[in-house]
Design a protein around this motif. Structure first.
Motif, PDB file in Angstrom:
ATOM      1  N   VAL A  60       0.839  -1.203   0.000  1.00 50.50           N
ATOM      2  CA  VAL A  60       0.000   0.000   0.000  1.00 50.50           C
ATOM      3  C   VAL A  60       0.872   1.250   0.000  1.00 50.50           C
ATOM      4  CG1 VAL A  60      -1.645   1.364   1.368  1.00 50.50           C
ATOM      5  CG2 VAL A  60      -2.044  -1.089   1.016  1.00 50.50           C
ATOM      6  N   LEU A  61       1.874   1.289   0.873  1.00 50.36           N
ATOM      7  CA  LEU A  61       2.741   2.469   0.961  1.00 50.36           C
ATOM      8  C   LEU A  61       3.477   2.731  -0.350  1.00 50.36           C
ATOM      9  CD1 LEU A  61       4.278   2.074   4.546  1.00 50.36           C
ATOM     10  CD2 LEU A  61       2.413   3.592   3.828  1.00 50.36           C
ATOM     11  N   ILE A  62       4.059   1.693  -0.953  1.00 50.81           N
ATOM     12  CA  ILE A  62       4.829   1.929  -2.176  1.00 50.81           C
ATOM     13  C   ILE A  62       3.924   2.196  -3.378  1.00 50.81           C
ATOM     14  CG2 ILE A  62       6.877   0.721  -1.343  1.00 50.81           C
ATOM     15  CD1 ILE A  62       6.125  -1.607  -3.251  1.00 50.81           C
ATOM     16  N   THR A  63       2.717   1.652  -3.342  1.00 47.16           N
ATOM     17  CA  THR A  63       1.771   1.948  -4.422  1.00 47.16           C
ATOM     18  C   THR A  63       1.365   3.405  -4.368  1.00 47.16           C
ATOM     19  OG1 THR A  63       0.988  -0.334  -4.483  1.00 47.16           O
ATOM     20  CG2 THR A  63      -0.466   1.337  -5.434  1.00 47.16           C
ATOM     21  N   GLY A  66       4.083   5.644  -5.496  1.00 44.33           N
ATOM     22  CA  GLY A  66       4.320   5.546  -6.928  1.00 44.33           C
ATOM     23  C   GLY A  66       3.373   6.335  -7.808  1.00 44.33           C
ATOM     24  N   VAL A  67       2.379   7.002  -7.208  1.00 37.62           N
ATOM     25  CA  VAL A  67       1.476   7.844  -7.996  1.00 37.62           C
ATOM     26  C   VAL A  67       1.843   9.308  -7.791  1.00 37.62           C
ATOM     27  CG1 VAL A  67      -0.401   6.144  -7.944  1.00 37.62           C
ATOM     28  CG2 VAL A  67      -0.337   7.939  -6.204  1.00 37.62           C
ATOM     29  N   ALA A  68       1.301  10.158  -8.640  1.00 38.95           N
ATOM     30  CA  ALA A  68       1.617  11.586  -8.583  1.00 38.95           C
ATOM     31  C   ALA A  68       1.173  12.205  -7.256  1.00 38.95           C
ATOM     32  CB  ALA A  68       0.925  12.312  -9.733  1.00 38.95           C
ATOM     33  N   PRO A  69       1.904  13.228  -6.795  1.00 36.50           N
ATOM     34  CA  PRO A  69       1.457  13.942  -5.597  1.00 36.50           C
ATOM     35  C   PRO A  69       0.031  14.420  -5.797  1.00 36.50           C
ATOM     36  CG  PRO A  69       3.660  14.650  -6.224  1.00 36.50           C
ATOM     37  CD  PRO A  69       3.141  13.761  -7.333  1.00 36.50           C
ATOM     38  N   PRO A  70      -0.799  14.349  -4.804  1.00 36.38           N
ATOM     39  CA  PRO A  70      -0.475  14.196  -3.383  1.00 36.38           C
ATOM     40  C   PRO A  70      -0.410  12.750  -2.904  1.00 36.38           C
ATOM     41  CG  PRO A  70      -2.803  14.700  -3.570  1.00 36.38           C
ATOM     42  CD  PRO A  70      -2.246  14.680  -4.978  1.00 36.38           C
ATOM     43  N   TYR A  71      -0.041  11.791  -3.785  1.00 39.57           N
ATOM     44  CA  TYR A  71       0.111  10.382  -3.404  1.00 39.57           C
ATOM     45  C   TYR A  71      -1.188   9.842  -2.812  1.00 39.57           C
ATOM     46  CZ  TYR A  71       4.859  12.181  -3.688  1.00 39.57           C
ATOM     47  OH  TYR A  71       6.002  12.830  -4.097  1.00 39.57           O
ATOM     48  N   GLU A  72      -2.231   9.926  -3.610  1.00 41.32           N
ATOM     49  CA  GLU A  72      -3.578   9.590  -3.138  1.00 41.32           C
ATOM     50  C   GLU A  72      -4.308   8.720  -4.152  1.00 41.32           C
ATOM     51  OE1 GLU A  72      -6.186  12.690  -1.175  1.00 41.32           O
ATOM     52  OE2 GLU A  72      -7.160  12.531  -3.139  1.00 41.32           O
ATOM     53  N   MET A  73      -5.064   7.749  -3.628  1.00 44.87           N
ATOM     54  CA  MET A  73      -5.909   6.873  -4.451  1.00 44.87           C
ATOM     55  C   MET A  73      -7.139   6.521  -3.636  1.00 44.87           C
ATOM     56  SD  MET A  73      -3.040   4.161  -5.851  1.00 44.87           S
ATOM     57  CE  MET A  73      -3.874   3.558  -7.309  1.00 44.87           C
ATOM     58  N   ALA A  81      -3.987  -2.165  -8.132  1.00 47.58           N
ATOM     59  CA  ALA A  81      -2.634  -1.625  -8.319  1.00 47.58           C
ATOM     60  C   ALA A  81      -1.594  -2.314  -7.456  1.00 47.58           C
ATOM     61  CB  ALA A  81      -2.634  -0.118  -8.023  1.00 47.58           C
ATOM     62  N   ILE A  82      -2.014  -3.019  -6.417  1.00 43.22           N
ATOM     63  CA  ILE A  82      -1.038  -3.675  -5.550  1.00 43.22           C
ATOM     64  C   ILE A  82      -0.633  -5.020  -6.136  1.00 43.22           C
ATOM     65  CG2 ILE A  82      -1.665  -2.462  -3.437  1.00 43.22           C
ATOM     66  CD1 ILE A  82      -3.393  -4.744  -2.629  1.00 43.22           C
TER      67      ILE A  82
END
Length: 169
Positions: A60-63, A66-73, A81-82
């Protein structure tokens, strides 16, 4: 650490002696891929356990990192994605939130979804643990293969996975 296992060569030699038709080129490759996966997972498990993280928490943390700021999904984006099973994701998210590694807020557009955002503390931890995992992985892989062999193996695995994985654009 897991129970000791036969090296792949020994396992394949035993099979070849007692069940030779099961040791095909594809079967041999499968045994070696499974064994490599097992060895790599054991190594990663040691690295992340030293930081009091589970595989799922690390994923979860590395996923998120790995996305654009603000690092949110949102969780429905996070599930596919995991790299490992998404089972128990809510429990994992609650644990990470309690530790201050992520935040979850109500989405004004959809009250049913709670975006998951990496905190500064979570980002720092993700980056530190990932650096350790990559360093350990490089030692393992480059201990047996040259950089050009790694590049070739990577291209071959990519070629194989493109034919096996569904295209999700």
């Amino acid at each position: 650490m897991t129970e000791p296992r036969y090296p792949a060569d020994k396992l394949l030699a035993i099979k070849k002696k007692h069940w030779p038709e099961s040791v095909t080129p594809v079967g041999e490759m499968m045994v070696r891929v499974y064994r490599l996966n097992s060895l790599m997972r054991d190594s990663v498990a040691q690295q992340i356990a030293a930081h009091d993280l589970s595989f799922m928490e690390f994923e979860v943390l590395i996923t998120l990192r790995g996305v654009a700021p603000p690092y949110e999904m949102i969780p429905t984006e996070l599930y596919p994605a995991i790299l490992i099973s998404s089972g128990g994701l809510t429990k994992v998210l609650n644990s990470l939130q309690k530790r201050g590694l992520i935040t979850r807020a109500e989405d004004s557009a959809d009250k049913r979804s709670k975006p998951v955002r990496l905190t500064a503390k979570g980002r720092t931890l993700a980056e530190r643990v990932m650096a350790e995992v990559l360093e350990s992985g490089e030692k393992m892989i480059l201990g047996g293969l040259s950089e050009s062999e790694v590049e070739r193996a990577t291209r071959l695995l990519h070629k194989l996975l493109v034919t096996l994985e569904p295209a999700n654009d």
